[in-house]
Design a protein around this motif. Structure first.
Motif, PDB file in Angstrom:
ATOM      1  N   PRO A  40       9.291  -5.218  25.116  1.00 20.45           N
ATOM      2  CA  PRO A  40       9.723  -5.553  23.844  1.00 20.45           C
ATOM      3  C   PRO A  40      10.689  -4.578  23.334  1.00 20.45           C
ATOM      4  O   PRO A  40      10.723  -3.258  23.326  1.00 20.45           O
ATOM      5  CB  PRO A  40       8.471  -5.181  22.809  1.00 20.45           C
ATOM      6  N   ALA A  41      11.901  -5.222  22.696  1.00 18.20           N
ATOM      7  CA  ALA A  41      12.976  -4.218  22.100  1.00 18.20           C
ATOM      8  C   ALA A  41      13.443  -4.840  20.802  1.00 18.20           C
ATOM      9  O   ALA A  41      12.680  -5.982  20.120  1.00 18.20           O
ATOM     10  CB  ALA A  41      14.188  -4.571  22.730  1.00 18.20           C
ATOM     11  N   ASP A  42      14.176  -3.931  19.967  1.00 18.63           N
ATOM     12  CA  ASP A  42      14.407  -4.517  18.628  1.00 18.63           C
ATOM     13  C   ASP A  42      14.967  -5.812  18.269  1.00 18.63           C
ATOM     14  O   ASP A  42      14.569  -6.778  17.616  1.00 18.63           O
ATOM     15  CB  ASP A  42      15.536  -3.589  18.034  1.00 18.63           C
ATOM     16  N   ASP A  43      15.840  -6.316  19.259  1.00 18.35           N
ATOM     17  CA  ASP A  43      16.421  -7.725  19.226  1.00 18.35           C
ATOM     18  C   ASP A  43      15.800  -8.691  20.175  1.00 18.35           C
ATOM     19  O   ASP A  43      16.777  -9.449  20.701  1.00 18.35           O
ATOM     20  CB  ASP A  43      17.807  -7.532  19.381  1.00 18.35           C
ATOM     21  N   GLY A  44      14.542  -8.723  20.597  1.00 15.69           N
ATOM     22  CA  GLY A  44      13.929  -9.412  21.558  1.00 15.69           C
ATOM     23  C   GLY A  44      13.238  -8.919  22.643  1.00 15.69           C
ATOM     24  O   GLY A  44      12.727  -7.559  22.275  1.00 15.69           O
ATOM     25  N   VAL A  45      13.278  -9.494  23.846  1.00 15.60           N
ATOM     26  CA  VAL A  45      12.481  -8.521  24.930  1.00 15.60           C
ATOM     27  C   VAL A  45      13.595  -8.473  26.039  1.00 15.60           C
ATOM     28  O   VAL A  45      14.400  -9.332  26.363  1.00 15.60           O
ATOM     29  CB  VAL A  45      11.392  -9.644  25.487  1.00 15.60           C
ATOM     30  N   LEU A  46      13.265  -7.209  26.812  1.00 16.65           N
ATOM     31  CA  LEU A  46      14.284  -7.105  27.818  1.00 16.65           C
ATOM     32  C   LEU A  46      13.534  -7.038  29.035  1.00 16.65           C
ATOM     33  O   LEU A  46      12.524  -7.159  29.062  1.00 16.65           O
ATOM     34  CB  LEU A  46      14.676  -5.423  27.588  1.00 16.65           C
ATOM     35  N   THR A  47      14.312  -7.715  29.988  1.00 17.06           N
ATOM     36  CA  THR A  47      13.931  -8.094  31.219  1.00 17.06           C
ATOM     37  C   THR A  47      14.070  -6.721  32.296  1.00 17.06           C
ATOM     38  O   THR A  47      15.667  -6.573  32.744  1.00 17.06           O
ATOM     39  CB  THR A  47      14.351  -9.349  31.963  1.00 17.06           C
ATOM     40  N   VAL A  48      13.262  -6.242  33.003  1.00 14.35           N
ATOM     41  CA  VAL A  48      13.750  -4.828  33.455  1.00 14.35           C
ATOM     42  C   VAL A  48      13.263  -5.117  35.100  1.00 14.35           C
ATOM     43  O   VAL A  48      11.927  -5.505  35.175  1.00 14.35           O
ATOM     44  CB  VAL A  48      12.976  -3.780  32.921  1.00 14.35           C
ATOM     45  N   LEU A  49      13.978  -4.981  36.006  1.00 13.13           N
ATOM     46  CA  LEU A  49      13.490  -4.929  37.332  1.00 13.13           C
ATOM     47  C   LEU A  49      13.702  -3.816  37.877  1.00 13.13           C
ATOM     48  O   LEU A  49      15.123  -3.223  37.831  1.00 13.13           O
ATOM     49  CB  LEU A  49      14.460  -6.180  37.897  1.00 13.13           C
ATOM     50  N   SER A  50      12.958  -3.065  38.464  1.00 12.50           N
ATOM     51  CA  SER A  50      13.073  -1.875  39.151  1.00 12.50           C
ATOM     52  C   SER A  50      13.674  -0.841  38.267  1.00 12.50           C
ATOM     53  O   SER A  50      14.573   0.026  38.578  1.00 12.50           O
ATOM     54  CB  SER A  50      13.504  -1.998  40.456  1.00 12.50           C
ATOM     55  N   GLY A  51      13.251  -0.729  37.034  1.00 17.04           N
ATOM     56  CA  GLY A  51      13.899   0.184  36.061  1.00 17.04           C
ATOM     57  C   GLY A  51      15.032  -0.231  35.364  1.00 17.04           C
ATOM     58  O   GLY A  51      15.649   0.751  34.520  1.00 17.04           O
ATOM     59  N   LYS A  52      15.745  -1.233  35.839  1.00 18.63           N
ATOM     60  CA  LYS A  52      17.012  -1.778  35.244  1.00 18.63           C
ATOM     61  C   LYS A  52      17.147  -3.024  34.486  1.00 18.63           C
ATOM     62  O   LYS A  52      16.421  -3.800  34.686  1.00 18.63           O
ATOM     63  CB  LYS A  52      18.060  -2.062  36.446  1.00 18.63           C
ATOM     64  N   ASP A  53      17.836  -2.721  33.419  1.00 18.75           N
ATOM     65  CA  ASP A  53      17.805  -4.016  32.441  1.00 18.75           C
ATOM     66  C   ASP A  53      18.889  -4.939  33.029  1.00 18.75           C
ATOM     67  O   ASP A  53      19.932  -4.814  33.187  1.00 18.75           O
ATOM     68  CB  ASP A  53      17.965  -3.403  30.986  1.00 18.75           C
ATOM     69  N   ILE A  54      18.303  -6.134  33.265  1.00 20.28           N
ATOM     70  CA  ILE A  54      19.004  -6.921  33.972  1.00 20.28           C
ATOM     71  C   ILE A  54      18.991  -8.468  32.899  1.00 20.28           C
ATOM     72  O   ILE A  54      19.105  -9.593  33.482  1.00 20.28           O
ATOM     73  CB  ILE A  54      18.638  -7.405  35.522  1.00 20.28           C
ATOM     74  N   SER A  55      18.668  -8.058  31.508  1.00 20.54           N
ATOM     75  CA  SER A  55      18.577  -9.286  30.930  1.00 20.54           C
ATOM     76  C   SER A  55      19.855 -10.275  30.744  1.00 20.54           C
ATOM     77  O   SER A  55      19.525 -11.396  30.471  1.00 20.54           O
ATOM     78  CB  SER A  55      18.193  -8.586  29.331  1.00 20.54           C
ATOM     79  N   SER A  56      20.929  -9.698  30.579  1.00 15.11           N
ATOM     80  CA  SER A  56      21.908 -10.616  30.574  1.00 15.11           C
ATOM     81  C   SER A  56      22.369 -11.130  32.106  1.00 15.11           C
ATOM     82  O   SER A  56      22.897 -12.142  32.022  1.00 15.11           O
ATOM     83  CB  SER A  56      22.996  -9.764  30.158  1.00 15.11           C
ATOM     84  N   GLN A  57      22.228 -10.238  33.162  1.00 15.35           N
ATOM     85  CA  GLN A  57      22.554 -10.907  34.239  1.00 15.35           C
ATOM     86  C   GLN A  57      21.500 -12.158  34.735  1.00 15.35           C
ATOM     87  O   GLN A  57      22.379 -12.919  35.452  1.00 15.35           O
ATOM     88  CB  GLN A  57      22.313 -10.171  35.531  1.00 15.35           C
ATOM     89  N   ILE A  58      20.312 -12.274  34.152  1.00 16.20           N
ATOM     90  CA  ILE A  58      19.768 -13.564  34.663  1.00 16.20           C
ATOM     91  C   ILE A  58      20.122 -14.793  33.782  1.00 16.20           C
ATOM     92  O   ILE A  58      19.546 -15.878  34.144  1.00 16.20           O
ATOM     93  CB  ILE A  58      18.025 -13.193  34.520  1.00 16.20           C
ATOM     94  N   ARG A  59      20.992 -14.560  32.777  1.00 10.58           N
ATOM     95  CA  ARG A  59      21.244 -15.824  31.981  1.00 10.58           C
ATOM     96  C   ARG A  59      22.629 -16.529  32.270  1.00 10.58           C
ATOM     97  O   ARG A  59      22.845 -17.358  31.728  1.00 10.58           O
ATOM     98  CB  ARG A  59      21.272 -15.190  30.580  1.00 10.58           C
TER      99      ARG A  59
END
Ligand code: C5P
Length: 226
Positions: free
Chosen positions: A72-91
């Protein structure tokens, strides 16, 4: 009620499911499962590692070993893979198309089943996907199938991209949506289709508020809220 209630919302991409699920979860203070994000993460991990998207055994291994969390983050939910935020890459469209390919592999779906069921926690879960009501949570209290025409979904996607200042080619997007739909609806395992006991809502021409109200009124009928 003895078991944790689930509201299963299935349907094709661009039907407004994500927004509707978020609104329902916020209103009822339920948890949320974005099952599409899990398939996208697997696809991203496969692309990154050069795994063949048709290699069932390697994909299954990758699916079972994914170190994935939703934070959970301020502006939604972050998708984290092996410690790396990949929220935008998966979209990206590329990851979406690859997700639809890995999602058609039976061993992958089986490998990801328990991971999805673990999201079922009190006070309740809103599950967003393609097979939430048919396979993952067949005992869900509320089952919705949110649909919309390919053209309407392509128009929505164009508006979304334009709002973000990104280039959007309607014809190309329409073709991509139609191709992904076809793959999702015709695959052998867990194809995209309404559960027999699902309420089918055609959201073409409907506002998000109207969609949310329809789902909430069914939840009220089932005694999940007042
Ligand atoms: O919903 P989203 O567009 O993020 O999903 C990406 C892809 O993941 C879909 O096109 C579909 O092929 C697959 N998927 C699935 N089952 C789910 C959720 C998503 O097969 N429950």
């Amino acid at each position: 009620m003895s078991k944790v209630p689930v509201i299963a919302v299935d349907g094709p991409g661009g039907s407004g499911k994500g927004t509707v699920c978020k609104r329902i979860a916020d209103t009822l203070h339920y948890h949320i499962l974005d099952s599409g994000a899990i398939y996208r993460v697997l696809a991203y991990a496969a692309l990154q590692s050069g795994t063949d998207l048709a290699d069932s055994a390697s994909l299954e291994k990758l699916a079972l070993s994914l170190d994935l969390s939703f934070v959970p983050a301020d502006d939604g939910v972050l998708t984290v893979l092996s410690g790396k935020d990949i929220s935008s890459q998966i979209r990206t469209e590329e990851t979406g198309a690859a997700a639809s390919k890995v999602a058609a592999v039976p061993a992958v779906r089986k490998a990801l089943l328990e991971r999805q069921r673990m999201f079922r926690a009190a006070p309740g879960l809103v599950a967003d996907g393609r097979d939430m009501g048919t396979v993952v949570f067949p005992d869900a209290e509320v089952k919705i199938f949110l649909d919309a025409s390919c053209e309407e979904r392509a128009r929505r996607r164009v508006r979304q991209l334009e709002a973000r200042g990104k280039p959007a080619d309607y014809e190309k997007i329409l073709a991509e949506i139609a191709e992904r739909d076809h793959r999702d609806r015709t695959r052998a395992v867990a194809p995209l289709k309404p559960a027999d006991d699902a309420l089918v809502i055609d959201s073409t021409g409907m506002s998000i508020d109207e969609e949310v109200e329809k789902v909430l009124s069914l939840a009220r009928e089932k005694g999940l809220c007042s």
